[in-house]
Design a protein around this motif. Structure first.
Motif, PDB file in Angstrom:
ATOM      1  N   ASP A  83       3.668  -3.958  -8.733  1.00  0.00           N
ATOM      2  CA  ASP A  83       3.001  -3.657  -7.468  1.00  0.00           C
ATOM      3  C   ASP A  83       4.013  -3.171  -6.427  1.00  0.00           C
ATOM      4  O   ASP A  83       3.759  -2.208  -5.694  1.00  0.00           O
ATOM      5  N   ASP A  84       5.162  -3.833  -6.362  1.00  0.00           N
ATOM      6  CA  ASP A  84       6.209  -3.431  -5.413  1.00  0.00           C
ATOM      7  C   ASP A  84       6.642  -1.990  -5.653  1.00  0.00           C
ATOM      8  O   ASP A  84       6.708  -1.175  -4.720  1.00  0.00           O
TER       9      ASP A  84
ATOM     10  N   LYS B  13      11.051   2.891  -3.161  1.00  0.00           N
ATOM     11  CA  LYS B  13      12.184   2.973  -2.247  1.00  0.00           C
ATOM     12  C   LYS B  13      12.590   4.411  -1.974  1.00  0.00           C
ATOM     13  O   LYS B  13      13.106   4.738  -0.906  1.00  0.00           O
TER      14      LYS B  13
ATOM     15  N   ARG C 202       3.535   0.625  -5.180  1.00  0.00           N
ATOM     16  CA  ARG C 202       2.977   0.762  -3.834  1.00  0.00           C
ATOM     17  C   ARG C 202       4.036   0.957  -2.754  1.00  0.00           C
ATOM     18  O   ARG C 202       3.752   1.531  -1.710  1.00  0.00           O
ATOM     19  N   ARG C 203       5.255   0.477  -3.024  1.00  0.00           N
ATOM     20  CA  ARG C 203       6.317   0.560  -2.022  1.00  0.00           C
ATOM     21  C   ARG C 203       7.589   1.129  -2.632  1.00  0.00           C
ATOM     22  O   ARG C 203       8.637   0.466  -2.637  1.00  0.00           O
TER      23      ARG C 203
ATOM     24  N   GLN D 236      -2.908   6.473   1.420  1.00  0.00           N
ATOM     25  CA  GLN D 236      -2.140   5.506   0.646  1.00  0.00           C
ATOM     26  C   GLN D 236      -1.332   6.153  -0.469  1.00  0.00           C
ATOM     27  O   GLN D 236      -0.451   5.511  -1.050  1.00  0.00           O
TER      28      GLN D 236
ATOM     29  N   PHE E  64       3.890   9.484   0.572  1.00  0.00           N
ATOM     30  CA  PHE E  64       5.136   8.770   0.857  1.00  0.00           C
ATOM     31  C   PHE E  64       6.140   9.749   1.452  1.00  0.00           C
ATOM     32  O   PHE E  64       6.275  10.883   0.973  1.00  0.00           O
TER      33      PHE E  64
ATOM     34  N   GLN F  69      15.813   0.075  -7.844  1.00  0.00           N
ATOM     35  CA  GLN F  69      14.876  -0.840  -7.192  1.00  0.00           C
ATOM     36  C   GLN F  69      14.458  -1.906  -8.188  1.00  0.00           C
ATOM     37  O   GLN F  69      14.284  -1.633  -9.376  1.00  0.00           O
TER      38      GLN F  69
END
Length: 368
Positions: free
Chosen positions: A240-241, A247, A244-245, A356, A359, A235
């Motif tokens: 932040d990517d 893959k 928080r997000r 939050q 995942f 990734q």
């Protein structure tokens, strides 16, 4: 002339601007003794940005750096600087002609040379007076001009790191490559030296590619992070990517400690010992992995949704690390909370989970 204080008393000259270049890897492959170590990596370091290559040992990050430096040659693919091919089917430009600076993990200072001569070493193409002037300017940038006549053994680890940085920046390279540049420093110095280094990189507007295995270090330094695993790019994005997000499960676990559970999607949700969570985009009957950050597992004396019993409790200063027995799993569930929230001696608690910090990922086979 602007100056910035370093180590309290020293002042350094504002760093001169480099001619930053972009660096692009196109479908790079590489192997040793029949084993593929880089598997089709395509990645660009934009002009003037700090890009961190992050990953565990054996992920291929240092090999990519060595390919960029010209120390290693890829088996296929192309390397380009400012869209000019420097290694690939059309030819190979030797390291010394690429306009790339390289800073090694152990600093690689010459013990028989004083600090000035170490920094001047990369300026041999200049007339002697200009080389001395350029080397002194580089030393002023890192606050060590007054150490010009000293030898490396007389310097601290942090000072040696700054000399190595001055030597790498003195020729004003288009791209600066840094291989684990802070790994040898005392933990008390690391934050300060890292901040000083980043400030100098910003001042010079240098393109920097930094190898590290430390996710927090990458987040502190990088404009973007490229996470590698087993020679593959997992990734790419901002801190932040990736935080928080993430893959996949590997990315989530690399950026924070997690509790991991297995489950099956039913009616768009998955049951875990810490409660039911939604599984958007997942099909019913699909096997999934659920990651819950330790920092997302909150504890209360009462009022939480799930009962738990404290098995162990470690005081770590600002926070405490706890292991909990929770119904529905034989493995302890871990939690990281602020210290002193719970009374000492407490055994039975209740658990809350921050949505939050949950995942859900498709369960994947192990990477070959």
């Amino acid at each position: 002339m602007n100056s910035v204080a370093i180590d309290g008393a020293d002042a350094r000259r504002t760093a001169g601007v480099t001619f930053a270049a972009s660096l692009r890897f196109e479908d790079i492959r590489h192997g040793y003794h029949g084993r593929e170590t880089i598997r089709g990596v395509s990645l660009t370091a934009k002009a003037g940005e700090v890009l961190c290559l992050l990953g565990p040992s054996g992920s291929g990050k240092t090999t990519l750096l060595r390919i960029a430096a010209g120390i290693e040659v890829q088996s296929s693919g192309r390397l380009l600087m400012n869209d000019r091919e420097v290694a690939g089917p059309s030819g190979f430009i030797p390291p010394e002609k690429r306009g790339i600076g390289l800073m090694f993990q152990d600093f690689a200072l010459f013990p028989h040379m004083n600090v000035l001569d170490n920094v001047r070493f990369g300026l041999t193409a200049l007339p002697p007076k200009e080389a001395v002037s350029g080397a002194m300017a580089a030393l002023e940038r890192v606050g060590l001009a007054h150490y010009a006549d000293k030898y490396p053994h007389a310097l601290s680890g942090g000072e040696q790191q700054r000399v190595a940085l001055a030597r790498a920046l003195a020729p004003r390279p288009g791209v600066l490559l840094m291989d684990e540049p802070f790994s040898g420093l005392d933990s008390r110095l690391k934050d300060t030296i890292r901040a000083d280094t980043l400030a100098i990189l910003r001042e010079t507007r240098a393109t920097a590619v930094v190898v590290t295995h430390d996710a927090e270090e990458a987040m502190r330094m990088a404009d973007r992070i490229a996470l590698l695993r087993d020679g593959r790019l997992v990734q790419v994005g901002t801190s932040d990517d990736l935080y928080r997000r993430p893959k996949d499960l590997f990315t989530a676990a690399f950026f924070s400690e997690i509790n991991e559970f297995s489950g099956v999607v039913r009616d768009g949700c998955v049951e875990t010992p810490l409660g039911t969570t939604s599984a958007p985009g997942m099909k019913d009957g699909q096997s999934v992995s659920v990651a819950v950050r330790l920092s997302g597992v909150g504890l209360r004396e009462e009022g939480g949704a799930i009962p738990a019993r404290i098995l162990s409790r470690r005081f770590l200063g600002v926070v405490e690390l706890l292991e909990l027995a929770v119904p529905g799993t034989e493995r302890p569930v871990r939690s990281r909370i602020r210290a002193d929230i719970l009374p000492q001696g407490l055994r039975d608690v209740t658990v809350t989970v921050n949505p939050q910090d949950i995942f859900v990922f498709e369960k994947q086979a192990e990477t070959p």
